[in-house]
Design a protein around this motif. Structure first.
Motif, PDB file in Angstrom:
ATOM      1  N   THR A  38      12.995  -7.714  28.585  1.00 13.33           N
ATOM      2  CA  THR A  38      11.763  -6.767  30.313  1.00 13.33           C
ATOM      3  C   THR A  38      11.901  -6.349  29.920  1.00 13.33           C
ATOM      4  O   THR A  38      13.408  -5.136  30.075  1.00 13.33           O
ATOM      5  N   PHE A  39      11.336  -5.558  30.935  1.00 13.08           N
ATOM      6  CA  PHE A  39      11.009  -3.630  31.408  1.00 13.08           C
ATOM      7  C   PHE A  39      11.829  -3.216  30.499  1.00 13.08           C
ATOM      8  O   PHE A  39      11.024  -2.882  29.227  1.00 13.08           O
ATOM      9  N   PHE A  40      12.705  -2.218  30.373  1.00 19.15           N
ATOM     10  CA  PHE A  40      13.184  -1.358  30.246  1.00 19.15           C
ATOM     11  C   PHE A  40      14.281  -1.836  29.432  1.00 19.15           C
ATOM     12  O   PHE A  40      14.114  -0.996  28.234  1.00 19.15           O
ATOM     13  N   GLY A  41      14.456  -3.230  28.914  1.00 25.46           N
ATOM     14  CA  GLY A  41      14.809  -3.754  27.481  1.00 25.46           C
ATOM     15  C   GLY A  41      14.240  -3.660  25.979  1.00 25.46           C
ATOM     16  O   GLY A  41      14.440  -3.783  25.063  1.00 25.46           O
ATOM     17  N   ASP A 117       2.103  -6.344  29.552  1.00 25.23           N
ATOM     18  CA  ASP A 117       0.768  -5.669  29.843  1.00 25.23           C
ATOM     19  C   ASP A 117       1.550  -4.729  30.709  1.00 25.23           C
ATOM     20  O   ASP A 117       0.440  -3.497  31.236  1.00 25.23           O
ATOM     21  N   LEU A 118       2.306  -5.183  31.214  1.00 24.74           N
ATOM     22  CA  LEU A 118       2.339  -3.638  32.554  1.00 24.74           C
ATOM     23  C   LEU A 118       2.998  -1.830  32.190  1.00 24.74           C
ATOM     24  O   LEU A 118       1.953  -0.725  32.588  1.00 24.74           O
ATOM     25  N   PHE A 119       3.570  -1.588  31.245  1.00 25.23           N
ATOM     26  CA  PHE A 119       3.095  -0.756  30.060  1.00 25.23           C
ATOM     27  C   PHE A 119       2.657   0.007  29.116  1.00 25.23           C
ATOM     28  O   PHE A 119       2.634  -0.065  28.730  1.00 25.23           O
ATOM     29  N   THR A 135       5.483 -15.896  27.892  1.00 29.64           N
ATOM     30  CA  THR A 135       5.344 -15.484  29.663  1.00 29.64           C
ATOM     31  C   THR A 135       6.711 -15.885  30.175  1.00 29.64           C
ATOM     32  O   THR A 135       7.508 -16.200  28.857  1.00 29.64           O
ATOM     33  N   VAL A 136       7.099 -15.502  31.226  1.00 29.11           N
ATOM     34  CA  VAL A 136       8.526 -16.252  32.030  1.00 29.11           C
ATOM     35  C   VAL A 136       8.297 -17.059  31.544  1.00 29.11           C
ATOM     36  O   VAL A 136       9.263 -17.546  31.308  1.00 29.11           O
ATOM     37  N   GLY A 137       7.342 -18.305  31.809  1.00 32.30           N
ATOM     38  CA  GLY A 137       7.345 -20.012  31.807  1.00 32.30           C
ATOM     39  C   GLY A 137       7.541 -19.971  30.179  1.00 32.30           C
ATOM     40  O   GLY A 137       8.441 -21.102  30.024  1.00 32.30           O
ATOM     41  N   GLU A 138       6.691 -19.721  29.434  1.00 32.92           N
ATOM     42  CA  GLU A 138       7.229 -19.869  28.407  1.00 32.92           C
ATOM     43  C   GLU A 138       8.865 -19.518  27.258  1.00 32.92           C
ATOM     44  O   GLU A 138       9.196 -20.686  26.537  1.00 32.92           O
ATOM     45  N   PHE A 139       9.395 -18.701  28.757  1.00 32.34           N
ATOM     46  CA  PHE A 139      10.488 -18.176  27.783  1.00 32.34           C
ATOM     47  C   PHE A 139      11.475 -19.338  28.143  1.00 32.34           C
ATOM     48  O   PHE A 139      12.817 -19.495  27.915  1.00 32.34           O
ATOM     49  N   TYR A 140      11.187 -19.707  29.765  1.00 30.02           N
ATOM     50  CA  TYR A 140      12.135 -21.250  30.650  1.00 30.02           C
ATOM     51  C   TYR A 140      11.956 -22.621  30.067  1.00 30.02           C
ATOM     52  O   TYR A 140      12.675 -22.995  29.138  1.00 30.02           O
ATOM     53  N   GLU A 141      10.781 -22.309  28.743  1.00 31.41           N
ATOM     54  CA  GLU A 141      10.887 -23.785  27.970  1.00 31.41           C
ATOM     55  C   GLU A 141      11.066 -23.361  27.113  1.00 31.41           C
ATOM     56  O   GLU A 141      11.976 -24.405  26.919  1.00 31.41           O
ATOM     57  N   LEU A 142      11.438 -21.870  26.450  1.00 29.73           N
ATOM     58  CA  LEU A 142      12.335 -22.401  25.404  1.00 29.73           C
ATOM     59  C   LEU A 142      13.856 -22.097  25.602  1.00 29.73           C
ATOM     60  O   LEU A 142      14.372 -22.287  24.609  1.00 29.73           O
ATOM     61  N   ALA A 143      14.046 -21.723  26.650  1.00 30.20           N
ATOM     62  CA  ALA A 143      15.381 -21.867  27.578  1.00 30.20           C
ATOM     63  C   ALA A 143      15.715 -23.175  28.326  1.00 30.20           C
ATOM     64  O   ALA A 143      17.040 -22.955  28.421  1.00 30.20           O
TER      65      ALA A 143
END
Length: 151
Positions: A38-41, A117-119, A135-143
Motif C-alpha cells: 500500500t501507499f509507497f510500498g 487508484d490514488l496513484f 480492497t482493505v476489506g478483501e485483505f482482512y478476509e484474506l488475513a
C-alpha cells in the motif's frame, strides 16, 4: 499460528526488506504468507520502480553517525550501494529476485486498491507476481485467522 499477512507501506530499502524477510521465513516454516502493498510500498512491486528501491537517509535515526550527512546529494545512493554489498555477502537477494523467490513459494502478493487508484495505476503497472489488486476489506478476509504485521 498458520498464517501471516504483512502490510508493506514504505517504499524504501528498510521498509521493504523486513517484510520480505518475514514472509520468506514464514514460508520456510510452512506458514501461509500474504503481502499487501500500500501507499509507497507499491514501489516494491511496480515494474518501473522495484529495481530502484533506495535506503531513506534523511531523518533515518538508524544511520546513527551518518544521519547528519543524510541530506547530502548522492548519500542515499551511496548508502544503498554499501548495504547492497553487505546483503550480497549474506546471500540476501536484491528486492526483485527476493519477491520472485517468495512468490514462487506460494506467498500471495497483493496491491491495495485505494492506493492504486490514488496513484492512477493499473494491474499493468505491476510485476507479474502480483496476484491481484484488492480492497482493505478483501485483505482482512484474506488475513482472517492469522496475524497481521505492519512494516
Amino acid at each position: 499460528m498458520d498464517k501471516i499477512s504483512i502490510i508493506v507501506s514504505k517504499g524504501s530499502l528498510e521498509g521493504v526488506y523486513p517484510a520480505l524477510i518475514m514472509a520468506n521465513g514464514a514460508r520456510a516454516e510452512g506458514m501461509e504468507a500474504n503481502l499487501f502493498f500500500t501507499f509507497f510500498g507499491l514501489d516494491a512491486i511496480h515494474k518501473a520502480r522495484h529495481e530502484h528501491i533506495k535506503l531513506a537517509t534523511v531523518g533515518n535515526p538508524g544511520l546513527h553517525l551518518a544521519t547528519w550527512a543524510g541530506g547530502l546529494p548522492g548519500m542515499s545512493a551511496v548508502m544503498t550501494h554499501y548495504l547492497a554489498g553487505k546483503m550480497d555477502k549474506l546471500d540476501i537477494p536484491p528486492i526483485p529476485e527476493f519477491i520472485e523467490m517468495i512468490a514462487d513459494t506460494g506467498a500471495g502478493l497483493y496491491a491495495c486498491k485505494a492506493s492504486v487508484d490514488l496513484f492512477d495505476m493499473t494491474k499493468d503497472d505491476f510485476i507479474d507476481e502480483v496476484k491481484d489488486i484488492i480492497t482493505v476489506g478483501e485483505f482482512y478476509e484474506l488475513a482472517d485467522g492469522g496475524q497481521i504485521i505492519f512494516t
